[in-house]
Enzyme design. Structure first.
Site, PDB file in Angstrom:
ATOM      1  N   PHE A 241       0.959  -1.160  -0.057  1.00 43.13           N
ATOM      2  CA  PHE A 241      -0.038  -0.064  -0.016  1.00 43.13           C
ATOM      3  C   PHE A 241       0.917   1.105  -0.075  1.00 43.13           C
ATOM      4  O   PHE A 241       0.687   1.988   0.957  1.00 43.13           O
ATOM      5  CB  PHE A 241      -0.874   0.126   1.117  1.00 43.13           C
ATOM      6  CG  PHE A 241      -1.699  -1.304   1.456  1.00 43.13           C
ATOM      7  CD1 PHE A 241      -2.945  -1.492   0.660  1.00 43.13           C
ATOM      8  CD2 PHE A 241      -1.365  -2.215   2.051  1.00 43.13           C
ATOM      9  CE1 PHE A 241      -3.674  -2.517   0.927  1.00 43.13           C
ATOM     10  CE2 PHE A 241      -2.089  -3.410   2.482  1.00 43.13           C
ATOM     11  CZ  PHE A 241      -3.265  -3.574   1.686  1.00 43.13           C
ATOM     12  N   CYS A 333      -4.250   4.609   9.803  1.00 46.26           N
ATOM     13  CA  CYS A 333      -4.956   5.831  10.032  1.00 46.26           C
ATOM     14  C   CYS A 333      -6.288   5.275  10.786  1.00 46.26           C
ATOM     15  O   CYS A 333      -7.209   6.306  11.006  1.00 46.26           O
ATOM     16  CB  CYS A 333      -5.463   6.704   8.798  1.00 46.26           C
ATOM     17  SG  CYS A 333      -6.306   5.643   7.509  1.00 46.26           S
TER      18      CYS A 333
END
Ligand SMILES: C[S@@+](CC[C@H](N)C(=O)[O-])C[C@H]1O[C@@H](n2cnc3c(N)ncnc32)[C@H](O)[C@@H]1O
Length: 376
Positions: A241, A333
């Site tokens: 990612f 996050c």
């Protein structure tokens, strides 16, 4: 931070605005530690102090709904069917106000009628604006290609009026849904990418590639990953990612083999350009992270993961357990989904954790965790 929009009840995006900033940080840290306390630790782990953000002017990107009329376009949000002008939002650096006023002028000139959700009339849905502190990347999200020719016609004039406008594009989002952008993108300027300098690395953003919204805190996050990785003496690293390559590029060194995997081809093009400029070899590939991990016969020594809010999920965690990287750097996050993943990664022991406050005045937090594999 004082905010007129908040006081007037017009915008509640900064839900924690009334909590003093030091208390906000403490709340986030406590929440994180209470989540991590439910992991099955064999050894204590180090808890670093949270990295604080500036409390205003920290966002490098604005996503504005366009309402009003061609003559008086309103850039902001829709609250209770009402258009709220957010051009003076204090989360953006001061220069954004001038940029918004340029954009309103462009809307008038090219006669871009704001899209009305009720009547389904109009063309311009959003403007998405990114700044690197000097230059700008502007995207118009339109319902159709109807006004593409008009925007092309005026673009030269606009760049003369506003020379810092480096990249301009049009995204087509034909659906009547609350989707921010569509798949089709027309980049209209000769320059296609905006460069952000973080630490000693140039990171490039082009339309449709993810970039962290708080540049100052993102720089601290990548620098911390670099420092922690240096202590591990590893020679093979994967960054899953990887986006435009923030972690991979900070971890690159002549003695390391680094691979970066990301689903978005434009983001990989940006990452590859950065690597070339830095003179480092990184194997950046536009692939699904899960499929890449499943196809691999062996894992790296250090695996960096920075998934979207949904986290890694069962399949990728299972594959990580099989590939057995010695170390994991997990940047998230969403501490909740990260916590779920860490429960699945039962052979990994948390050794260090630090919170990076990318999103002041909200309950959101970015977290970096270092984990080490315990014996098989
Ligand atoms: C939170 S961002 C992190 C990006 C990068 N690490 C950074 O620091 O900017 C998550 C990234 O995962 C990418 N992504 C989403 N689903 C993916 C998948 N199935 N395989 C690979 N990358 C994916 C997104 O395009 C996005 O760039």
């Amino acid at each position: 931070m004082h905010c007129e929009y908040f006081v007037a009840g017009q915008c509640r995006s900064c839900a924690d605005l009334l909590i003093p900033y030091s208390q906000q940080l403490m709340n986030k840290q406590q929440h994180l530690l209470s989540l991590l306390s439910t992991l099955n630790h064999r050894r204590p782990f180090a808890v670093e102090l949270p990295v604080a953000s500036a409390t205003r002017g920290f966002r490098n990107k604005a996503k504005m709904v366009v309402q009003g009329t061609v003559e008086q376009p309103i850039l902001g949000i829709i609250d209770n069917h009402q258009a709220i002008d957010l051009t003076a939002c204090a989360l953006y650096p001061a220069a954004f106000e001038q940029a918004f006023s340029h954009i309103q002028q462009f809307i008038r000139q090219a006669k871009l009628q704001p899209y009305d959700v009720q009547t389904r009339q109009g063309e311009l849905k959003y403007v998405l604006l990114t700044s690197n502190g000097d230059g700008w990347l502007l995207r118009f999200v339109l319902r159709s290609q109807h006004h593409l020719a008009a925007i092309k016609k005026y673009l030269g004039d606009w760049q003369q009026q506003w020379p810092a406008l480096e990249v301009c594009s049009v995204n087509i989002q034909p659906e009547h849904k609350a989707i921010l952008e569509g798949e089709k993108e027309f980049i209209l300027t000769a320059q296609t990418k905006l460069c952000h300098r973080l630490n000693d690395v140039n990171l490039y953003v082009q339309p449709q590639s993810f970039f962290q919204t708080n540049t100052q805190v993102a720089a601290a996050l990548y620098q911390t990953a670099r420092t922690w990785a240096a202590e591990l003496h590893v020679t093979q690293v994967w960054d899953l990612f990887c986006g435009v390559g923030g972690f991979a590029l900070h971890l690159a060194s002549p003695s390391r083999q680094v691979t970066g995997i990301e689903i978005s081809a434009p983001a990989i093009a940006c990452a590859s350009q950065s690597a070339q400029e830095l003179g480092v070899h990184i194997d950046f590939r536009a692939l699904d992270a899960d499929a890449f991990a499943k196809a691999a016969s062996h894992g790296p020594e250090l695996l960096v993961v920075n998934p979207p809010r949904r986290g890694l999920g069962v399949s990728l965690c299972t594959q990580i357990e099989l590939l057995k990287p010695k170390f994991l750097l997990y940047s998230s996050c969403n501490p909740e989904t990260m916590h779920q993943d860490l429960l699945r990664l039962s052979h990994y022991q948390l050794t260090k954790v630090q919170l990076f406050d990318m999103f002041p005045h909200t309950a959101h937090a970015e977290v970096l965790c270092l984990l080490a594999r315990e014996a098989n």
